[in-house]
Scaffold this motif. Structure first.
Motif, PDB file in Angstrom:
ATOM      1  N   GLU A   1      22.624  21.470 -36.165  1.00  0.00           N
ATOM      2  CA  GLU A   1      21.920  22.455 -35.269  1.00  0.00           C
ATOM      3  C   GLU A   1      22.529  22.507 -33.904  1.00  0.00           C
ATOM      4  O   GLU A   1      22.651  23.821 -33.125  1.00  0.00           O
ATOM      5  CB  GLU A   1      20.373  22.098 -35.187  1.00  0.00           C
TER       6      GLU A   1
ATOM      7  N   GLU B   1      27.866  24.003 -46.008  1.00  0.00           N
ATOM      8  CA  GLU B   1      26.320  23.643 -45.947  1.00  0.00           C
ATOM      9  C   GLU B   1      26.206  22.255 -45.787  1.00  0.00           C
ATOM     10  O   GLU B   1      26.691  21.354 -46.403  1.00  0.00           O
ATOM     11  CB  GLU B   1      25.550  24.257 -47.118  1.00  0.00           C
ATOM     12  N   VAL B   2      25.355  21.971 -44.782  1.00  0.00           N
ATOM     13  CA  VAL B   2      24.985  20.544 -44.528  1.00  0.00           C
ATOM     14  C   VAL B   2      23.994  20.282 -45.680  1.00  0.00           C
ATOM     15  O   VAL B   2      22.738  20.549 -45.086  1.00  0.00           O
ATOM     16  CB  VAL B   2      24.559  20.282 -43.148  1.00  0.00           C
ATOM     17  N   GLN B   3      24.053  19.323 -46.424  1.00  0.00           N
ATOM     18  CA  GLN B   3      23.094  18.853 -47.403  1.00  0.00           C
ATOM     19  C   GLN B   3      22.937  17.484 -47.491  1.00  0.00           C
ATOM     20  O   GLN B   3      21.734  16.898 -48.072  1.00  0.00           O
ATOM     21  CB  GLN B   3      23.600  19.306 -48.875  1.00  0.00           C
TER      22      GLN B   3
ATOM     23  N   LYS C   1      21.456  16.882 -40.057  1.00  0.00           N
ATOM     24  CA  LYS C   1      20.823  18.222 -39.652  1.00  0.00           C
ATOM     25  C   LYS C   1      20.842  18.459 -38.315  1.00  0.00           C
ATOM     26  O   LYS C   1      21.230  19.711 -37.884  1.00  0.00           O
ATOM     27  CB  LYS C   1      19.619  18.274 -40.526  1.00  0.00           C
ATOM     28  N   LYS C   2      20.575  17.469 -37.449  1.00  0.00           N
ATOM     29  CA  LYS C   2      20.301  17.641 -35.845  1.00  0.00           C
ATOM     30  C   LYS C   2      21.644  18.040 -35.469  1.00  0.00           C
ATOM     31  O   LYS C   2      21.936  18.820 -34.567  1.00  0.00           O
ATOM     32  CB  LYS C   2      19.723  16.351 -35.430  1.00  0.00           C
TER      33      LYS C   2
ATOM     34  N   SER D   1      18.205  14.281 -50.409  1.00  0.00           N
ATOM     35  CA  SER D   1      18.621  15.862 -50.164  1.00  0.00           C
ATOM     36  C   SER D   1      18.064  16.535 -51.113  1.00  0.00           C
ATOM     37  O   SER D   1      17.308  17.993 -50.813  1.00  0.00           O
ATOM     38  CB  SER D   1      19.931  16.111 -50.198  1.00  0.00           C
TER      39      SER D   1
ATOM     40  N   ASN E   1      20.788  11.748 -43.137  1.00  0.00           N
ATOM     41  CA  ASN E   1      20.690  13.394 -43.631  1.00  0.00           C
ATOM     42  C   ASN E   1      19.952  13.961 -42.222  1.00  0.00           C
ATOM     43  O   ASN E   1      20.509  15.091 -41.815  1.00  0.00           O
ATOM     44  CB  ASN E   1      19.942  13.437 -44.563  1.00  0.00           C
ATOM     45  N   LYS E   2      19.052  13.352 -41.714  1.00  0.00           N
ATOM     46  CA  LYS E   2      18.090  14.155 -40.785  1.00  0.00           C
ATOM     47  C   LYS E   2      19.263  14.236 -39.497  1.00  0.00           C
ATOM     48  O   LYS E   2      19.174  15.279 -38.892  1.00  0.00           O
ATOM     49  CB  LYS E   2      16.934  13.396 -40.437  1.00  0.00           C
TER      50      LYS E   2
END
Length: 344
Positions: free
Chosen positions: A269, A282-284, A265-266, A180, A261-262
Motif C-alpha cells: 500500500e 499481486e501481493v497474496q 500488504k501494508k 492468505s 502477510n499483513k
C-alpha cells in the motif's frame, strides 16, 4: 541489530520456539526420531491433515525437496515445474545431481502452473528415447509470492493423476498461503489431491528443520532410505520435531503468517503511493515484488537490505517476516518518498 526485507530466512526464531528447544534440551531421548517430540509432532500433523500419512523431518528445505522427489522419481524420469521454482534456480543443481532426473520447466510471469502448461509434456509417454514425466511440482506460495487456490491445485492434481503423474508441493511458505486463502491445510492439500509435500517452517519462525509428508502413503516406502543416503537424517531429531509440534500444535503458525502477510500488504500500500514505483505481482502472501528507480536502490538497501530480483528491469523482492514491524515499513516508505522526490 538491523532488521531487513531481504528474506524471511533472515529473521530469528520465534521466542516460543526457543522455549520449546530448551524443554527438549534436558535429559536423554531416543535418537533418529525415537523420541517423544517426534511422536508429538507426527500426531499434530495427523490432526491437521488426516490420520493416514507418513511424516519425516529433514534439516533444510533443499534436503526436503531433493530427497522427497528422488524417492519417487527414477533417474530416467522428469519433474514438471515453473522456471522460477526453487528446485530449478535456487538449489545449485542438487535435484538433478542427487536424483539424476530431468527438470522440465515452464516460463510463467506469476510463477503458477496451469493444467495447460502440463499438457505439452504428456507426449511420447512410454517412448524409451524420452525422459518420462513422473511428477508435477508446484510451490505454495510461489517464488513470486502468488498463491494457488484450492481449485487450481485440484485441477493440476486431476490432470497429473489422469496421466499417472504425482503432485508434489514445495511448501516453504505453506502457512502464508493457507492464511492468505483462509483455508485449512486439509482443504488445501488433502482435499485437492496432493500426493506429497515439503512442509516448511523455517520461514515462519522455526530455527531450522523442514518436514516431508506423504499424503499418499503408497509412495513413501523408499523415503527413509533416501533421507539417510541424502544426509538429512538428524540423530537428535527431537530438536526439529519439537519446533513443529510447537508451531502447529497451536495457532502460532497462523499468528506468525498472518502478521507477515499483513506487513506485506501494508508495504505494498505504501509503495503504491509512490508514483515512480511499479508493483509487478499481486501481493497474496508475505512478499512484495516491485520495480524501483535504479538510482535509489543502493540507498534503500542501506535502509533495509533486500535483493534485486531482476537486474535488467530493476525489479526487487521485499520479504516480510513474523517479526517485521509497522515502524520498519513506515521508515522504508518515508525514505523512498524522500529519495524519489530528490531524484525526480
Amino acid at each position: 541489530m538491523k532488521k531487513t526485507l531481504a528474506s524471511d530466512n533472515y529473521s530469528g526464531a520465534n521466542p516460543e520456539i526457543i522455549e520449546a528447544l530448551g524443554r527438549v534440551n534436558v535429559g536423554h531421548q531416543g535418537s533418529y526420531g525415537a523420541d517423544d517430540a517426534t511422536a508429538g509432532a507426527i500426531a499434530v500433523f495427523k490432526k491437521l491433515l488426516k490420520e493416514d500419512i507418513d511424516v519425516y523431518f529433514t534439516m533444510n528445505g533443499t534436503g526436503a525437496n531433493v530427497t522427497a522427489l528422488s524417492s519417487v522419481c527414477p533417474s530416467y524420469g522428469a519433474i514438471i515445474c515453473s522456471s522460477v521454482a526453487h528446485i530449478n534456480v535456487d538449489e545449485c543443481g542438487a535435484p538433478e545431481k542427487f536424483g539424476g532426473f530431468k527438470l522440465l520447466t515452464v516460463e510463467k510471469e506469476n510463477g503458477k502452473l496451469t493444467p495447460d502448461d502440463i499438457t505439452p509434456f504428456l507426449v511420447n509417454l512410454g517412448e524409451q528415447h524420452w525422459s518420462q514425466p513422473k511428477v508435477v511440482s508446484i510451490t505454495q506460495a510461489t517464488e513470486y509470492g502468488t498463491v494457488y487456490t484450492c481449485e487450481e491445485i485440484k485441477a493440476i492434481a486431476d490432470i497429473a493423476h489422469k496421466n499417472n503423474l504425482l503432485l508434489h508441493v514445495d511448501g516453504a511458505r505453506i502457512s502464508n498461503a493457507a492464511v492468505s486463502l483462509g483455508v485449512s491445510f486439509k482443504e488445501m492439500l488433502v482435499d485437492t489431491g496432493v500426493d506429497f509435500i515439503s512442509f516448511g517452517g523455517t520461514k515462519n519462525g522455526l530455527m531450522f528443520g523442514e518436514a516431508v509428508i506423504f499424503l499418499n502413503t503408497k509412495i513413501s516406502e523408499n523415503y527413509k532410505f533416501v533421507r539417510k543416503q541424502g544426509m538429512q537424517l538428524l540423530s537428535k531429531m527431537r530438536y526439529i520435531a519439537v519446533q513443529f509440534e510447537t508451531l502447529f500444535g497451536s495457532d502460532l503458525w497462523k499468528e506468525n503468517a498472518l502478521h507477515a502477510n499483513k506487513m506485506a500488504k501494508k508495504l505494498a500500500e505504501g509503495l503504491g503511493k509512490v508514483p515512480e514505483v511499479v508493483i509487478t505481482q499481486e501481493v497474496q502472501a508475505n512478499g512484495v515484488f516491485a520495480i524501483l528507480p535504479k538510482e535509489v536502490i543502493p540507498a534503500m538497501q542501506e535502509q533495509s537490505p533486500f535483493y534485486v530480483w531482476n537486474e535488467q528491469t530493476n525489479e526487487v523482492r521485499l520479504m516480510c517476516s513474523f517479526d517485521t514491524s509497522e515502524e520498519e515499513i513506515n521508515a522504508f516508505i518515508e525514505k523512498l518518498e524522500i529519495l524519489t522526490a530528490t531524484t525526480a
